[in-house]
Design a protein around this motif. Sequence first.
Motif, PDB file in Angstrom:
ATOM      1  N   ILE A 296      43.776 -47.828  53.080  1.00  0.00           N
ATOM      2  CA  ILE A 296      43.251 -48.734  52.036  1.00  0.00           C
ATOM      3  C   ILE A 296      43.422 -50.198  52.469  1.00  0.00           C
ATOM      4  O   ILE A 296      42.481 -50.990  52.400  1.00  0.00           O
ATOM      5  CB  ILE A 296      43.974 -48.470  50.689  1.00  0.00           C
ATOM      6  CG1 ILE A 296      43.635 -47.076  50.175  1.00  0.00           C
ATOM      7  CG2 ILE A 296      43.591 -49.518  49.655  1.00  0.00           C
ATOM      8  CD1 ILE A 296      44.512 -46.604  49.032  1.00  0.00           C
ATOM      9  N   VAL A 297      44.619 -50.525  52.953  1.00  0.00           N
ATOM     10  CA  VAL A 297      44.888 -51.927  53.304  1.00  0.00           C
ATOM     11  C   VAL A 297      44.030 -52.368  54.488  1.00  0.00           C
ATOM     12  O   VAL A 297      43.428 -53.452  54.468  1.00  0.00           O
ATOM     13  CB  VAL A 297      46.394 -52.130  53.601  1.00  0.00           C
ATOM     14  CG1 VAL A 297      46.660 -53.522  54.178  1.00  0.00           C
ATOM     15  CG2 VAL A 297      47.215 -51.922  52.335  1.00  0.00           C
TER      16      VAL A 297
ATOM     17  N   PHE B 298      47.334 -61.322  53.443  1.00  0.00           N
ATOM     18  CA  PHE B 298      46.890 -60.027  53.971  1.00  0.00           C
ATOM     19  C   PHE B 298      47.564 -59.748  55.317  1.00  0.00           C
ATOM     20  O   PHE B 298      48.119 -58.675  55.549  1.00  0.00           O
ATOM     21  CB  PHE B 298      45.374 -60.060  54.192  1.00  0.00           C
ATOM     22  CG  PHE B 298      44.611 -59.119  53.307  1.00  0.00           C
ATOM     23  CD1 PHE B 298      44.945 -57.784  53.253  1.00  0.00           C
ATOM     24  CD2 PHE B 298      43.545 -59.571  52.545  1.00  0.00           C
ATOM     25  CE1 PHE B 298      44.239 -56.915  52.441  1.00  0.00           C
ATOM     26  CE2 PHE B 298      42.834 -58.717  51.729  1.00  0.00           C
ATOM     27  CZ  PHE B 298      43.178 -57.377  51.678  1.00  0.00           C
TER      28      PHE B 298
ATOM     29  N   LEU C 191      53.526 -53.470  57.392  1.00  0.00           N
ATOM     30  CA  LEU C 191      52.922 -52.159  57.104  1.00  0.00           C
ATOM     31  C   LEU C 191      52.667 -51.379  58.389  1.00  0.00           C
ATOM     32  O   LEU C 191      52.994 -50.200  58.503  1.00  0.00           O
ATOM     33  CB  LEU C 191      51.612 -52.345  56.321  1.00  0.00           C
ATOM     34  CG  LEU C 191      50.841 -51.063  56.051  1.00  0.00           C
ATOM     35  CD1 LEU C 191      51.614 -50.148  55.110  1.00  0.00           C
ATOM     36  CD2 LEU C 191      49.468 -51.365  55.453  1.00  0.00           C
TER      37      LEU C 191
ATOM     38  N   LEU D 195      40.416 -52.886  53.336  1.00  0.00           N
ATOM     39  CA  LEU D 195      40.242 -54.112  52.544  1.00  0.00           C
ATOM     40  C   LEU D 195      40.359 -55.367  53.418  1.00  0.00           C
ATOM     41  O   LEU D 195      39.616 -56.336  53.247  1.00  0.00           O
ATOM     42  CB  LEU D 195      41.273 -54.158  51.409  1.00  0.00           C
ATOM     43  CG  LEU D 195      41.062 -53.144  50.274  1.00  0.00           C
ATOM     44  CD1 LEU D 195      42.237 -53.164  49.315  1.00  0.00           C
ATOM     45  CD2 LEU D 195      39.771 -53.452  49.511  1.00  0.00           C
TER      46      LEU D 195
ATOM     47  N   THR E 236      48.121 -45.708  52.287  1.00  0.00           N
ATOM     48  CA  THR E 236      48.251 -47.159  52.127  1.00  0.00           C
ATOM     49  C   THR E 236      47.608 -47.883  53.299  1.00  0.00           C
ATOM     50  O   THR E 236      46.872 -48.865  53.119  1.00  0.00           O
ATOM     51  CB  THR E 236      49.752 -47.545  52.031  1.00  0.00           C
ATOM     52  OG1 THR E 236      50.315 -46.868  50.914  1.00  0.00           O
ATOM     53  CG2 THR E 236      49.947 -49.031  51.876  1.00  0.00           C
TER      54      THR E 236
ATOM     55  N   ILE F   3      51.867 -41.099  51.768  1.00  0.00           N
ATOM     56  CA  ILE F   3      51.876 -42.420  51.136  1.00  0.00           C
ATOM     57  C   ILE F   3      51.548 -43.500  52.184  1.00  0.00           C
ATOM     58  O   ILE F   3      50.738 -44.398  51.937  1.00  0.00           O
ATOM     59  CB  ILE F   3      53.275 -42.711  50.521  1.00  0.00           C
ATOM     60  CG1 ILE F   3      53.613 -41.674  49.453  1.00  0.00           C
ATOM     61  CG2 ILE F   3      53.364 -44.130  49.998  1.00  0.00           C
ATOM     62  CD1 ILE F   3      52.981 -41.893  48.118  1.00  0.00           C
ATOM     63  N   ALA F   4      52.180 -43.397  53.360  1.00  0.00           N
ATOM     64  CA  ALA F   4      52.019 -44.453  54.377  1.00  0.00           C
ATOM     65  C   ALA F   4      50.594 -44.492  54.917  1.00  0.00           C
ATOM     66  O   ALA F   4      49.991 -45.563  55.023  1.00  0.00           O
ATOM     67  CB  ALA F   4      53.014 -44.248  55.506  1.00  0.00           C
TER      68      ALA F   4
END
Lengths: 431, 171
Positions: free
Chosen positions: A157-158, A210, A217, A161, A154, A150-151
């Motif tokens: 993707i983050v 962001f 994160l 972006l 994420t 999951i980490a």
Amino acid sequence: MSQLTYASIDQTILDTLSPAKKYYWAIVAVLFLGVLFGAVCWTYQIFVGIGVGGQNNPVAWGTYLINFVFWVGIAHSGTLISAILHLFRAGWRNPIARAAETMTVFAVCIAGLFPFIHLGRVWQVYYMLPIPNQRLLWPNFISPLMFDVIAISTYLIVSTLFWYTGLLPDLATARDRAEGMRKKIYRILSLGWTGTHEQWRHYTRGYLFFAALATPLVISVHSVVSWDFALGITPGWHTTIFAPYFVAGAIHSGLAMVLTLVIPLRKIFGFEKMITTDVLENVAKTIVFTGLIVGFAYATEFFIAWYSHNIVEIESFRWRAVGDYRLEFFIMVVCNTILPLFFLFKKIRRTIPLLLGISLFVNLGMWYERFVIIIGGVAHGFSPHAWGLYRPTGIEYGIMLGSFCLFFFFFLLFTKHLPSVSMTEMKETVS
Amino acid sequence: MNPGQYIMGLFKEEDSTVNAINELEKSSYQFHRVNSPIPSHKIMDALKLKKSKVGWFTLGGGIFGFLGGFALAIYTAVQWNLIVGGKPVVAIIPFVVVGFEATILFAVFGNIIGMLTQTRLPSFKDLEHYDPRCSGEYFGILASCEPGQTEGLKDLFKKSGGEIRTFSEQS
């Protein structure tokens, strides 16, 4: 920096997007061959079996997971530079933010490959996805390995972006100065950005969010990676300092990789007026800071082993320092904690070859740190009859070589096809 | 945009752009927009822009992610219904990790949706009366006036230190 104008910034950076010379493509081709070699090694492993690697009892986690942790760590300083230093309004990060963010995206991609490689039967990767895999069994989210899935997903993707959002205004600048097919491509990529005050109003707000979201994160991701180890009861792994220790180490290695990438970049593309010696010096100062944290963590581990009176922990750390992997331990300590201290001297911080040289040693040291932690833990566990040694095989070295070539292959393609320094942020710096 | 003559003042300095915006506000000419190569807080302040609503999208995404992450972890654990490692089937503390990561992920998705919808991107139609120099070294203020007032508007921009670009109806 004061001699720079908006026009000279655009000129210098957009010049890098002009058609490349033959030697550039020659280097790209060599790196591509390295990638192919790694792919062949992996294909061989898929057909023959995971046994072609050196992992066996008791060391079931070898270079594949060392490289996984190494590359995730490399990614971290990109987010530190682009997000955390953005929140702190540290203007010196502007010239290197784009290169660092790009490094993050590619490093996470490379890191993400290694669990696939480590799986052996890669076609069963869907077991890690949050879908019922067999007989309606779902992944168990109590497992730290599922935290990792999951980490890391994420984070990939983050960070992608975030990187793309930062590129938008620069892509519009490239679009407005390109012609023919390039103009069409930049036109699509820039999504029609025109820099109206309304666009900037929402963009600056969104970019700030962001950065604010990427900051926790990035800290969580390497903490989660550290829990892959710390939540196991293996001696040398089962410790509460792993999360901050891993986060500091990740930033330490990533900053060194930033220097490794940015120093040749500024030389080749003539970015000396933008990526000044002051900027590199600030990175070096941060490396001193992270190096001290890492050194403190190394010392704390030994202290706690002694202080605990736990004979297994004491033996584990005694063996780490003077056992079969003492050379790796020595490389780790010297490269990560002692060599960065040379950056305390201003003259060394401002001498480019020394900056590059020490950054390479820190990269090496951080790879060995992962080796010492991962291999050292499982090779010398609770039961002496289950102790064992591990050495990587040629196939593992081949895959590792392929991964490094893939990273530099991507980075080299990026430098000639997208603005490798953020024109917008450079203009903000000089305005 | 309303009919009339469109004129863009092109400025190399942020301060002169702000000055022209202030002068324009006092005049009867119609202000349309500013195109700029950088985000300028001075310009945003001069235009008295309201705070963006992007944050609401981010917040919405974050709440959805937080609830969704926990829901996913709890739902899958209940499907197993098996005690692992002595933890309860619905073990809240490990699920915080899933909930946290999903919060960040969906907050970012919300942020992206907010940015795209508010900035009206992607938009591949050519922006009317756009000067490509505004993505490089110029700040451009687009204003319009009645055909007989063009000289006055040009003078306003020139006095603030700007260059002039006049758009025909087709440009």
